[in-house]
Design an enzyme around this catalytic site. Structure first.
Site, PDB file in Angstrom:
ATOM      1  CG  HIS A  80      25.450 -11.840   9.259  1.00 48.28           C
ATOM      2  ND1 HIS A  80      26.045 -11.052   8.295  1.00 48.28           N
ATOM      3  CD2 HIS A  80      25.971 -13.081   9.097  1.00 48.28           C
ATOM      4  CE1 HIS A  80      26.889 -11.787   7.588  1.00 48.28           C
ATOM      5  NE2 HIS A  80      26.859 -13.016   8.057  1.00 48.28           N
ATOM      6  NE  ARG A 122      33.472  -5.886   4.492  1.00 50.22           N
ATOM      7  CZ  ARG A 122      33.077  -4.888   3.720  1.00 50.22           C
ATOM      8  NH1 ARG A 122      33.220  -3.643   4.138  1.00 50.22           N
ATOM      9  NH2 ARG A 122      32.560  -5.119   2.538  1.00 50.22           N
TER      10      ARG A 122
END
Length: 328
Positions: free
Chosen positions: A105, A201
Site C-alpha cells: 500500500h 498487487r
C-alpha cells in the site's frame, strides 16, 4: 438535538475471490450462497459506505455525519479530515480463506499525488482465528534490490525472497505503508486501517477473476512505494502500559495515523475514558461482552465514540478483550 452518543453501523460485505463463509462464525449474516472476504464495519469510503443503525442519526451515512458534526465527530487532531472530507479510519473483518495477492500500500503523499484524494494505507491486524498452519508473508527474508524483485515477480520466484511468519489467534501485526505482505489463507482477522482502498498487487498466484482474465497487477507503482529495508521482521510484542486489579492495557500498534490498544477486562472490571474533543475513539469487542459508553456490545462488535462525547465508562461482568483505537 445533536447530543453525542456511541454509534453502531450496518456492515458492508465484500465478495473478493479469496474469501469464504467463515464470518458467519463471528455473527455476520451472509448471503445464502457465495463467498464473503471482508465485512467493512465502520467505513465512510466510497467503495463501501457504512450507515448508522441507532440513535438520532440512524439511517445517515458516516460521511453524512462527518459533514454534519465535523470536529465534534473526529476531533481537533483530525482537522485535515474535515478539510478533505475524509473520515480518518476504516475497520474491517477479513476472512482470508484463501491466500491474498502479494501486495503493498502507498503512503499518504504518494496516494494523494497518484490516486486523487485517496489516503495512504497503514494498517494493523488482530488474528481472531487461524488454522494450525496459517501464516503471513511480511517484508523480505534477505536484502534485495528493485531489479532483483522485478526479476522474481516476472520469473515466478518471488516467494523465496519474502519473510514467512506463522500466526495464531491473538497475534497482531502492524503493517505500515510500503510493507510488501500477504495472508497465506486459513485466518480470520480484524483490521484497523487508514480510510483507503488502494492496493498495489505485485503477484496473484496466476489466478483469474470472474471474467476469466488475470487480475490486474500494479508492479510499477508497487516498486515506487515498497520499503526494501524491511528484512527479517518478526511479529510485534504488545507493550504493557497499565495494569489495574480489574483490567490491563497494552499498546499493539502506534503510528502517526492511529494508536490501537488491547484492553483485557476481568469480571466486574471498569475502565474510565474521556473523549474531550481531541480525537474520536473506536472500540471493538474481541471476546466476551461489555458495555461501552452505555452501549452493550457482544463479541466482534464495534462502536464509534464521537470526539465530543465526554466522560464514558467501559464495564464487563465477565472476562472480555477489547480493542481501543484513537488518533494522537
Amino acid at each position: 438535538m445533536n447530543e453525542p452518543y456511541p454509534m453502531l453501523f450496518k456492515p458492508v460485505l465484500k465478495d473478493y475471490i479469496w474469501g469464504g463463509r467463515n464470518l458467519e462464525k463471528f455473527g455476520r449474516i451472509l448471503p445464502d450462497s457465495g463467498i464473503v472476504a471482508e465485512s467493512w464495519e465502520i467505513s465512510s469510503h466510497k467503495d463501501g459506505m457504512s450507515y448508522i443503525i441507532n440513535g438520532i442519526h440512524a439511517g445517515k451515512s458516516l460521511q453524512d455525519v462527518l459533514e454534519l458534526l465535523g470536529e465534534g465527530l473526529v476531533g481537533s487532531h483530525n482537522q485535515w479530515a474535515i478539510e478533505r472530507k475524509i473520515f480518518p479510519l476504516l475497520v474491517k473483518l477479513l476472512d482470508a480463506n484463501q491466500r491474498l495477492s502479494i501486495q503493498v500500500h502507498p503512503n499518504d503523499e504518494y496516494a494523494r499525488l497518484n490516486e486523487g484524494n485517496e489516503l495512504g494505507k497503514s494498517e494493523m491486524w488482530v488474528v481472531l482465528d487461524a488454522h494450525p498452519d496459517a501464516a503471513i508473508m511480511y517484508g523480505f527474508s534477505q536484502q534485495v534490490t528493485p531489479q532483483i524483485l522485478l526479476q522474481a515477480i516476472t520469473g515466478g520466484t518471488l516467494e523465496k525472497y519474502l519473510k514467512k511468519l506463522p500466526i495464531k489467534a491473538g497475534d497482531h501485526i502492524c503493517i505500515p505503508a510500503g510493507t510488501l505482505h500477504t495472508i497465506l489463507g486459513g485466518a480470520v482477522m480484524a483490521e484497523i486501517q487508514q480510510n483507503s482502498n488502494t492496493t498495489y498487487r505485485v503477484y496473484d498466484w496466476n489466478r483469474v477473476g470472474e471474467n476469466g482474465q488475470p487480475r490486474t497487477l500494479h508492479i510499477e507503482k508497487a516498486l515506487d512505494v515498497i520499503n526494501f529495508d524491511q528484512v527479517g521482521c518478526k511479529l510485534p510484542i504488545p507493550e504493557l502500559v497499565e495494569k489495574q486489579a480489574n483490567f490491563t492495557r497494552e499498546v499493539l500498534c502506534k503510528n502517526e495515523y492511529f494508536t490501537t490498544e488491547r484492553i483485557s477486562m476481568h469480571p466486574n472490571g471498569n475502565y474510565s475514558g474521556f473523549c474531550g474533543g481531541s480525537t474520536l475513539e473506536i472500540w471493538g469487542i474481541l471476546s466476551g461482552e461489555a458495555s461501552v459508553a452505555g452501549q452493550n456490545l457482544a463479541e466482534i462488535q464495534f462502536v464509534l465514540l464521537p470526539a465530543n462525547l465526554g466522560v464514558f465508562s467501559v464495564s464487563s461482568n465477565q472476562d472480555a478483550v477489547l480493542l481501543r483505537t484513537f488518533v494522537e
